[in-house]
Design a protein around this motif. Sequence first.
Motif, PDB file in Angstrom:
ATOM      1  N   TYR B  18      27.264 -19.785  44.063  1.00  0.00           N
ATOM      2  CA  TYR B  18      28.222 -20.105  42.998  1.00  0.00           C
ATOM      3  C   TYR B  18      27.643 -19.857  41.612  1.00  0.00           C
ATOM      4  N   ALA B  19      28.522 -19.541  40.676  1.00  0.00           N
ATOM      5  CA  ALA B  19      28.155 -19.537  39.254  1.00  0.00           C
ATOM      6  C   ALA B  19      28.733 -20.801  38.635  1.00  0.00           C
ATOM      7  N   ARG B  20      28.110 -21.257  37.560  1.00  0.00           N
ATOM      8  CA  ARG B  20      28.607 -22.465  36.884  1.00  0.00           C
ATOM      9  C   ARG B  20      29.912 -22.189  36.161  1.00  0.00           C
ATOM     10  N   PHE B  21      30.785 -23.195  36.128  1.00  0.00           N
ATOM     11  CA  PHE B  21      31.942 -23.169  35.242  1.00  0.00           C
ATOM     12  C   PHE B  21      31.722 -24.274  34.211  1.00  0.00           C
ATOM     13  N   ARG B  22      31.730 -23.897  32.925  1.00  0.00           N
ATOM     14  CA  ARG B  22      31.440 -24.850  31.856  1.00  0.00           C
ATOM     15  C   ARG B  22      32.659 -25.080  30.981  1.00  0.00           C
ATOM     16  N   ILE B  23      32.732 -26.271  30.396  1.00  0.00           N
ATOM     17  CA  ILE B  23      33.654 -26.508  29.282  1.00  0.00           C
ATOM     18  C   ILE B  23      32.757 -26.866  28.104  1.00  0.00           C
ATOM     19  N   ASP B  24      32.824 -26.066  27.043  1.00  0.00           N
ATOM     20  CA  ASP B  24      31.812 -26.086  25.992  1.00  0.00           C
ATOM     21  C   ASP B  24      30.459 -25.922  26.676  1.00  0.00           C
ATOM     22  N   THR B  25      29.522 -26.810  26.448  1.00  0.00           N
ATOM     23  CA  THR B  25      28.210 -26.619  27.086  1.00  0.00           C
ATOM     24  C   THR B  25      28.061 -27.444  28.360  1.00  0.00           C
ATOM     25  N   LEU B  26      29.137 -28.111  28.770  1.00  0.00           N
ATOM     26  CA  LEU B  26      29.058 -29.055  29.886  1.00  0.00           C
ATOM     27  C   LEU B  26      29.406 -28.390  31.216  1.00  0.00           C
ATOM     28  N   PRO B  27      28.485 -28.399  32.186  1.00  0.00           N
ATOM     29  CA  PRO B  27      28.842 -27.850  33.499  1.00  0.00           C
ATOM     30  C   PRO B  27      29.830 -28.798  34.182  1.00  0.00           C
ATOM     31  N   VAL B  28      30.988 -28.295  34.543  1.00  0.00           N
ATOM     32  CA  VAL B  28      32.000 -29.157  35.175  1.00  0.00           C
ATOM     33  C   VAL B  28      32.451 -28.615  36.532  1.00  0.00           C
ATOM     34  N   GLY B  29      32.030 -27.399  36.865  1.00  0.00           N
ATOM     35  CA  GLY B  29      32.468 -26.848  38.136  1.00  0.00           C
ATOM     36  C   GLY B  29      31.588 -25.708  38.558  1.00  0.00           C
ATOM     37  N   ALA B  30      31.976 -25.056  39.658  1.00  0.00           N
ATOM     38  CA  ALA B  30      31.197 -23.944  40.213  1.00  0.00           C
ATOM     39  C   ALA B  30      32.166 -23.005  40.895  1.00  0.00           C
ATOM     40  N   VAL B  31      32.031 -21.704  40.584  1.00  0.00           N
ATOM     41  CA  VAL B  31      32.984 -20.710  41.085  1.00  0.00           C
ATOM     42  C   VAL B  31      32.266 -19.649  41.931  1.00  0.00           C
ATOM     43  N   ARG B  32      32.960 -19.184  42.977  1.00  0.00           N
ATOM     44  CA  ARG B  32      32.435 -18.087  43.787  1.00  0.00           C
ATOM     45  C   ARG B  32      32.613 -16.780  43.031  1.00  0.00           C
ATOM     46  N   ARG B  49      32.692 -14.761  30.534  1.00  0.00           N
ATOM     47  CA  ARG B  49      31.380 -14.991  31.156  1.00  0.00           C
ATOM     48  C   ARG B  49      30.369 -14.967  30.021  1.00  0.00           C
ATOM     49  N   ASP B  50      29.479 -15.961  29.949  1.00  0.00           N
ATOM     50  CA  ASP B  50      28.536 -16.000  28.838  1.00  0.00           C
ATOM     51  C   ASP B  50      27.214 -15.325  29.202  1.00  0.00           C
ATOM     52  N   GLU B  51      26.269 -15.321  28.253  1.00  0.00           N
ATOM     53  CA  GLU B  51      25.022 -14.580  28.447  1.00  0.00           C
ATOM     54  C   GLU B  51      24.149 -15.175  29.573  1.00  0.00           C
ATOM     55  N   ASN B  52      24.436 -16.427  29.975  1.00  0.00           N
ATOM     56  CA  ASN B  52      23.701 -17.020  31.095  1.00  0.00           C
ATOM     57  C   ASN B  52      24.342 -16.735  32.444  1.00  0.00           C
ATOM     58  N   GLY B  53      25.488 -16.051  32.402  1.00  0.00           N
ATOM     59  CA  GLY B  53      26.200 -15.807  33.652  1.00  0.00           C
ATOM     60  C   GLY B  53      27.144 -16.937  34.022  1.00  0.00           C
ATOM     61  N   ASP B  54      27.272 -17.923  33.136  1.00  0.00           N
ATOM     62  CA  ASP B  54      28.202 -19.021  33.384  1.00  0.00           C
ATOM     63  C   ASP B  54      29.604 -18.613  32.933  1.00  0.00           C
ATOM     64  N   TYR B  55      30.604 -19.212  33.546  1.00  0.00           N
ATOM     65  CA  TYR B  55      31.997 -18.921  33.183  1.00  0.00           C
ATOM     66  C   TYR B  55      32.583 -20.098  32.408  1.00  0.00           C
ATOM     67  N   GLY B  56      33.595 -19.776  31.578  1.00  0.00           N
ATOM     68  CA  GLY B  56      34.242 -20.830  30.804  1.00  0.00           C
ATOM     69  C   GLY B  56      35.482 -20.302  30.129  1.00  0.00           C
ATOM     70  N   PHE B  57      36.146 -21.180  29.386  1.00  0.00           N
ATOM     71  CA  PHE B  57      37.335 -20.774  28.647  1.00  0.00           C
ATOM     72  C   PHE B  57      36.946 -19.814  27.511  1.00  0.00           C
ATOM     73  N   ALA B  58      37.897 -18.979  27.119  1.00  0.00           N
ATOM     74  CA  ALA B  58      37.701 -18.108  25.953  1.00  0.00           C
ATOM     75  C   ALA B  58      37.406 -18.982  24.735  1.00  0.00           C
ATOM     76  N   PRO B  59      36.624 -18.454  23.774  1.00  0.00           N
ATOM     77  CA  PRO B  59      36.111 -19.288  22.676  1.00  0.00           C
ATOM     78  C   PRO B  59      37.183 -19.963  21.826  1.00  0.00           C
ATOM     79  N   HIS B  60      38.400 -19.381  21.762  1.00  0.00           N
ATOM     80  CA  HIS B  60      39.433 -19.996  20.923  1.00  0.00           C
ATOM     81  C   HIS B  60      40.168 -21.136  21.633  1.00  0.00           C
ATOM     82  N   ILE B  61      39.842 -21.368  22.881  1.00  0.00           N
ATOM     83  CA  ILE B  61      40.497 -22.445  23.653  1.00  0.00           C
ATOM     84  C   ILE B  61      39.682 -23.716  23.437  1.00  0.00           C
ATOM     85  N   LEU B  62      40.162 -24.613  22.576  1.00  0.00           N
ATOM     86  CA  LEU B  62      39.286 -25.692  22.109  1.00  0.00           C
ATOM     87  C   LEU B  62      39.773 -27.096  22.445  1.00  0.00           C
ATOM     88  N   THR B  63      41.049 -27.253  22.676  1.00  0.00           N
ATOM     89  CA  THR B  63      41.570 -28.614  22.862  1.00  0.00           C
ATOM     90  C   THR B  63      42.010 -28.826  24.314  1.00  0.00           C
TER      91      THR B  63
END
Lengths: 288, 288
Positions: B18-32, B49-63
Motif C-alpha cells: 500500500y501507499a499512504r493516503f494523507r490529509i494535509d500531513t496526516l496519514p489517514v489511510g492506505a491505497v493499493r 501524488r506527492d514527492e514521497n509517493g503518498d497520495y492526497g487531495f489536490a492542494p486547493h482542496i482545503l476544507t
Amino acid sequence: MAYLDHIHACNNADLSRYARFRIDTLPVGAVRPEFAAALIRLGEDFFVRDENGDYGFAPHILTVADRNQILVKATETLCQQGVIKHLHGEKFDIRNHVSDEPLCQLDRFAMPYFGCRSWGVHMNGFVRKPDGIHMWGAKRAMDKPTYPGMLDNMVAGGQPTGLGFRENMIKECAEEAGIPSGLAANITAIGTVSYLYETNEGLKPDVMVNFDLELPEDFIPQCTDGEVERFDLLPIADVAEIVRTGFDFKFNCALVVIDFLIRHGHLTADNEPSYCELVTGLHRAFEL
Amino acid sequence: MAYLDHIHACNNADLSRYARFRIDTLPVGAVRPEFAAALIRLGEDFFVRDENGDYGFAPHILTVADRNQILVKATETLCQQGVIKHLHGEKFDIRNHVSDEPLCQLDRFAMPYFGCRSWGVHMNGFVRKPDGIHMWGAKRAMDKPTYPGMLDNMVAGGQPTGLGFRENMIKECAEEAGIPSGLAANITAIGTVSYLYETNEGLKPDVMVNFDLELPEDFIPQCTDGEVERFDLLPIADVAEIVRTGFDFKFNCALVVIDFLIRHGHLTADNEPSYCELVTGLHRAFEL
C-alpha cells in the motif's frame, strides 16, 4: 494528567539500552551493559557473550538442572557483590509463553536484572450496591520492601513456579485478604494486562493475569499476612478519580483498575477521548 | 485449527502493498497501487501524488466541505467505472481517533479502498441460566451483500457520522433484533477489539466498540430489518466450539466472541495455551 499517562509510565523501557539474553537460540530476556559485564566477570563457566553480542549460559550448561544450579550460584554471588540488591527466595519460571515448559527457574527479585518475562495474578474485588459498583483497594504496608504505602488491587501476587493461575489467585486471596476459599472460588478470569517497564534494576516485561470477584456487601477483608495496611471500599467513580489524577496506585495496579473501569462500562468511547488507545495500550505485545 | 487462527485471519494485511493516503500531513489511510492509479486518472483537480509517493487531495482542496464534495464526485465516478463495486449511501467519518474532529466523510463501502480507519459497534447478548451463560448469535440473511449466511454477533453495525457509540448501539438493537430501548438501555460498554484486515477491495483498519447485554430468559429477539435470518441461543461452550473449530462466524465477529469468552472466564490462562497471545492479538494498535 490523564488515564493514558499510566500506560506511558508502565511502558517506559528503552530496549536500545539492552542486550539480548538467550537460552540456546531463544531470546528470553534483556540485560543492561553493566549487569552483562557482571555476568561475564563470574567466569566462562557461567555466562558467555556470543558473536552477535547476545548473552547466554556457557555452552556446557544444557539442562534445566544445570541452568538452575548456575543461576543459584550466580545470583548469590552477585548479591554478595551488591550487583543484585536482594534475593526473595521464591522462584519464578523462565519461559516466553505460559504454555511453554519452563527453561529454568530464577529468584523472583533477580528477574528484572535478566529482563525475563514474568506473570502475576491481580484481583479486582467489588460490591454491587444500589448506587453502583464499589471497588475494594488495598494500601500496601509501610514496611513492604517494594512500593510501601502505595495503593494496590485488593489482592495480587507473583506467579511462582508450580502453581496454576487460578490456584495461585485463590491462595493469595486467603493469604492477603482473608478471603475464605469458598468465596474465592467465585473469582472469574477476565483477561490480561501487559507492559514493558524499566526500573533501576532492569527490565520488567510483565503480564498480569487478572480476575474479578464480586463480593457480598457484608464481607470485610482482613490483612492476614501483614502485606496490607488497610483495605478500603470506594465508589467506582472515586477510584477512577484517584487513578485519573495521580500516581497513588502502584504503577501496574493502576492499569488493572483502568481495565476494570473499561470492562464495567465506567469509561466508554463516548466519555473518554483516549478510550481506544487505552484498550490497545493495556494489552500490548512485545518481543525481546 | 485454534482460536488464534481467527486473530491471524483478521490480521492478514500486507502493508508493503500500500501507499499512504494523507490529509494535509496526516496519514489517514492506505491505497493499493491500482486504486491509487484510478484516483490519479480522475485528474489533478481531484487527487495528487506527492514527492514521497503518498497520495492526497489536490492542494486547493482545503476544507471539510471541499473534501466531501470531491469524495462524492470521485466515488460516484469510480463506481461508474467499476473501480469501486458498490456504494452504500451511509457516510462514515474519516479520522484517526474517535476524539478527533472528522476530516471529511466517505461512503461506507468506499472506506476499504481508501484504507481509512472505521469503527463499528458489536453487542454480545447473553442469558444467565442455572447451567451457565448462553449466548445469542445471529445468522446473517442469505441476501445480504456481505458475508451472507454467516454467523454474527447478536447485533452489530457500522458507526455512521453524527451518532454517539452508545446511541448507535441502542438504535441497532431496535433495528436488527427488535430489542426495546428500555431493555437496550442495559447495555454495558466493555472495550474494543481491533484488527488490520485486507479484502479484495482494500484495507480495513477497524476498531469494534463492544457492548454486553444480559437479557432475561424469556426475551426472544425479532429479525426486524431483514438483515438476520435467524437468532439462536446457545450454551457458551457450544458457541466457543463453533469458533474454535471453524470459520462459520463472519471474520471479525469471531474476535468479539473470543473476547467475550475471555472476559467471562470461559477461556483462561489455565485452559487455553494461547490465552496471553489471544488477549494481545484482540487489541492490537496499528499505524498507517
